[in-house]
Design a protein around this motif. Structure first.
Motif, PDB file in Angstrom:
ATOM      1  N   LYS A  80     109.825 131.781  -6.443  1.00  0.00           N
ATOM      2  CA  LYS A  80     109.750 132.745  -5.509  1.00  0.00           C
ATOM      3  C   LYS A  80     108.661 132.544  -4.128  1.00  0.00           C
ATOM      4  CE  LYS A  80     109.237 136.241  -9.283  1.00  0.00           C
ATOM      5  NZ  LYS A  80     109.225 135.187 -10.175  1.00  0.00           N
ATOM      6  N   ASP A  81     108.720 131.028  -4.106  1.00  0.00           N
ATOM      7  CA  ASP A  81     107.834 130.369  -2.906  1.00  0.00           C
ATOM      8  C   ASP A  81     108.659 130.578  -1.560  1.00  0.00           C
ATOM      9  OD1 ASP A  81     110.056 128.823  -3.715  1.00  0.00           O
ATOM     10  OD2 ASP A  81     109.265 126.874  -3.414  1.00  0.00           O
ATOM     11  N   ASP A  82     109.854 130.635  -1.452  1.00  0.00           N
ATOM     12  CA  ASP A  82     110.539 130.879  -0.358  1.00  0.00           C
ATOM     13  C   ASP A  82     111.168 132.353   0.015  1.00  0.00           C
ATOM     14  OD1 ASP A  82     112.601 130.576  -2.013  1.00  0.00           O
ATOM     15  OD2 ASP A  82     113.670 128.858  -0.912  1.00  0.00           O
ATOM     16  N   VAL A  83     110.710 133.405  -0.745  1.00  0.00           N
ATOM     17  CA  VAL A  83     111.399 134.660  -1.063  1.00  0.00           C
ATOM     18  C   VAL A  83     110.807 135.397   0.322  1.00  0.00           C
ATOM     19  CG1 VAL A  83     111.459 136.788  -2.020  1.00  0.00           C
ATOM     20  CG2 VAL A  83     111.722 134.777  -3.099  1.00  0.00           C
ATOM     21  N   LYS A  84     111.739 135.975   1.276  1.00  0.00           N
ATOM     22  CA  LYS A  84     111.424 136.776   2.364  1.00  0.00           C
ATOM     23  C   LYS A  84     112.102 138.219   2.180  1.00  0.00           C
ATOM     24  CE  LYS A  84     110.023 133.271   5.590  1.00  0.00           C
ATOM     25  NZ  LYS A  84     110.204 132.579   6.899  1.00  0.00           N
ATOM     26  N   VAL A  85     111.592 139.075   2.839  1.00  0.00           N
ATOM     27  CA  VAL A  85     112.281 140.480   2.722  1.00  0.00           C
ATOM     28  C   VAL A  85     112.910 140.742   3.885  1.00  0.00           C
ATOM     29  CG1 VAL A  85     111.986 142.984   2.105  1.00  0.00           C
ATOM     30  CG2 VAL A  85     110.913 141.248   0.671  1.00  0.00           C
ATOM     31  N   SER A  86     114.170 141.116   4.139  1.00  0.00           N
ATOM     32  CA  SER A  86     114.704 141.411   5.392  1.00  0.00           C
ATOM     33  C   SER A  86     114.330 143.049   5.715  1.00  0.00           C
ATOM     34  CB  SER A  86     116.182 141.189   5.363  1.00  0.00           C
ATOM     35  OG  SER A  86     116.949 142.004   4.545  1.00  0.00           O
ATOM     36  N   VAL A  87     114.702 143.323   6.812  1.00  0.00           N
ATOM     37  CA  VAL A  87     114.529 144.796   7.438  1.00  0.00           C
ATOM     38  C   VAL A  87     115.589 145.555   6.612  1.00  0.00           C
ATOM     39  CG1 VAL A  87     115.034 146.201   9.520  1.00  0.00           C
ATOM     40  CG2 VAL A  87     113.636 144.057   9.599  1.00  0.00           C
ATOM     41  N   ARG A  88     117.018 145.147   6.386  1.00  0.00           N
ATOM     42  CA  ARG A  88     117.843 146.012   5.701  1.00  0.00           C
ATOM     43  C   ARG A  88     117.278 146.303   4.275  1.00  0.00           C
ATOM     44  NH1 ARG A  88     123.404 142.800   6.138  1.00  0.00           N
ATOM     45  NH2 ARG A  88     124.553 144.688   5.451  1.00  0.00           N
ATOM     46  N   GLN A  89     116.776 145.173   3.754  1.00  0.00           N
ATOM     47  CA  GLN A  89     116.314 145.570   2.229  1.00  0.00           C
ATOM     48  C   GLN A  89     115.166 146.703   2.233  1.00  0.00           C
ATOM     49  OE1 GLN A  89     115.866 141.055   1.660  1.00  0.00           O
ATOM     50  NE2 GLN A  89     115.844 141.564  -0.461  1.00  0.00           N
ATOM     51  N   VAL A  90     114.239 146.617   3.379  1.00  0.00           N
ATOM     52  CA  VAL A  90     113.480 147.850   3.613  1.00  0.00           C
ATOM     53  C   VAL A  90     114.214 148.989   3.672  1.00  0.00           C
ATOM     54  CG1 VAL A  90     111.411 148.546   4.748  1.00  0.00           C
ATOM     55  CG2 VAL A  90     111.506 146.228   4.160  1.00  0.00           C
TER      56      VAL A  90
END
Length: 462
Positions: free
Chosen positions: A67-77
């Motif tokens: 999970k070191d490069d995991v990022k949450v996008s606006v669409r996921q939020v």
């Protein structure tokens, strides 16, 4: 025997996942699309296959994946916010029992849509996920296409693996999805690395596309025909030889008409004469009712709020004997008719705020894909060309789903959300790479070096 084979295949998927946890997510995609528990008899039908695969997919990522490069996008939020909002409307639903039954599977679909992109850290994983979905849907299309070729088609008659009218096995939904996967099939046949492109892969791709087209003919749904027209139009838009291809498509369509069954052409004629078709007239009446309903309840009535509708239809029967035309109007009253449109489904159940969020989830992605395609259109880099065509294929597939959603209630079904997950993963991957390229060490200049199309990180193969 079929049940034992499917059970063994599912068990092998689970066992292999202990070495590569991402395989559990592929297993869930396979189970969600094909629903093997409906096909099989005996033990597999009594096992909560979907729940097991879902827990394994999420648990495997949570415990065993990087999970070191995991990022949450606006669409996921936004998907998570929409999920919470749907939960609140369920608590205040007009029909609490029926709403709870639908909520039982909708929350899983929305939760998976938000979680799915987090697992797609590499292009190999994106390709593997897309391949599993395409082959799962393709297996249904092959079954339906073969039955159509053998003369077993008919509206509401053609059955693929099971006698079921839900999920992907519903006629209009299967027609839509069968056309939507065609761009994905073409991309996999050109750029796929799990099954590298050669004459066998291309031959299978051609036959699978033919099976998808035959499926829409056999199911005889108007949604399928409209999806074919839209996909053709988008393909011409992307092509450099659009006028030549347009002539070829028109010629093929004209040549195919004599071979189509009479029942198919009669069914398609009802697109123009919808006022004499009860199915089409009911849709329009329910949509009109929904617009009036949300004027009094702008936040919607919760899941299955259509159970409270009552509509009156004016069916017109036109008879022409050559000398004169006689129009007879018959009034038909009906109630508790489904929305038959994903847009009105969300509007009636979640109101205007829910519809705004649902539309944003989908159309924001289409806009991002268009921007990505425009940026990569003139690039000569092999990776950029593959990503350009990947984005274009996802956009075409997603647009087909959004058109089909006008006529069928698939607002919360998972296929379109799988496309959303792939779009988020691709855009996030491009952002990471472009950010890295912009932060080059001092003194490094020149063109971007070509990257191999299949170069997964060590220990990260799907």
């Amino acid at each position: 025997m079929t049940g034992l084979v499917l059970l063994a295949f599912f068990a092998c998927f689970l066992v292999a996942g202990f070495k590569r946890p991402f395989l559990w997510l592929l297993c869930y995609l396979y189970v969600d699309a094909l629903t093997p528990q409906k096909i099989a008899w005996g033990l597999l039908a009594s096992i909560p296959v979907s729940l097991i695969a879902f827990v394994a997919a999420f648990g495997g990522w949570l415990v065993m994946d990087r999970k070191d490069d995991v990022k949450v996008s606006v669409r996921q939020v936004l998907i998570v916010v929409f999920l919470v909002y749907c939960g609140l409307t369920t608590l205040m639903a007009d029909f609490p029992t029926d709403a709870a039954e639908k909520w039982d599977w909708v929350w899983k679909s929305l939760f998976f849509a938000a979680f799915f992109p987090l697992t797609l850290r590499t292009r190999l994983r994106m390709e593997a996920a897309m391949l599993v979905v395409v082959l799962s849907v393709g297996s249904i299309a092959i079954s339906a296409g073969m039955k159509t070729a053998l003369g077993g088609g008919g509206y509401g008659v053609l059955q693929a693996f099971v006698n079921d009218n839900s999920g992907l096995y519903e006629g209009s939904t299967l027609s839509m999805v069968a056309i939507a996967i065609i761009p994905l099939i073409i991309w996999l046949s050109r750029y796929g690395t799990i099954f590298p492109s050669d004459w066998r892969v291309k031959l299978f791709a051609v036959l699978l596309i033919f099976a998808c087209l035959m499926t829409t003919v056999g199911l005889q749904t108007r949604t399928g025909l409209l999806c074919i027209v839209l996909l053709t139009a988008m393909w011409l838009r992307r092509s450099c030889h659009r006028f030549l291809l347009a002539g070829v498509f028109v010629a093929l369509a004209v040549m195919a008409i004599p071979f189509l069954p009479a029942s198919y052409t009669q069914r398609m004629d009802t697109i123009e004469t919808h006022q004499s078709d009860e199915s089409a007239s009911t849709r329009i009446a329910v949509w009109t009712w929904t617009l009036g309903y949300v004027q009094h309840k702008p936040f919607g009535g919760g899941f299955n709020s259509f159970l409270g509708n009552k509509v009156t239809l004016d069916l017109k029967d036109v008879e022409n004997d050559g000398a004169m035309t006689v129009v007879e109007t018959t009034k038909v009253q009906d109630k508790a008719r489904a929305f038959h449109s994903a847009y009105f489904e969300v509007l009636g159940e979640q109101g205007w705020p829910g519809l705004a969020m649902w539309l944003s989830i989908h159309f924001t992605g289409l806009l991002q894909l268009e921007m990505l395609c425009r940026r990569l259109r003139k690039s000569e880099d092999a990776r950029d060309r593959a990503d350009h065509d990947f984005a274009s294929a996802l956009q075409m597939a997603h647009m087909v789903c959004m058109l089909g959603a006008v006529f069928i209630g698939v607002a919360y079904q998972s296929f379109a959300f799988v496309l959303v997950g792939l779009e988020i993963a691709l855009i996030q991957q491009r952002k990471r790479e472009d950010g890295t390229l912009m932060r080059r060490p001092p003194g490094r200049t020149g063109a971007r070096p070509m990257k191999p199309l299949a170069a997964p990180a060590a220990g990260d193969a799907a």
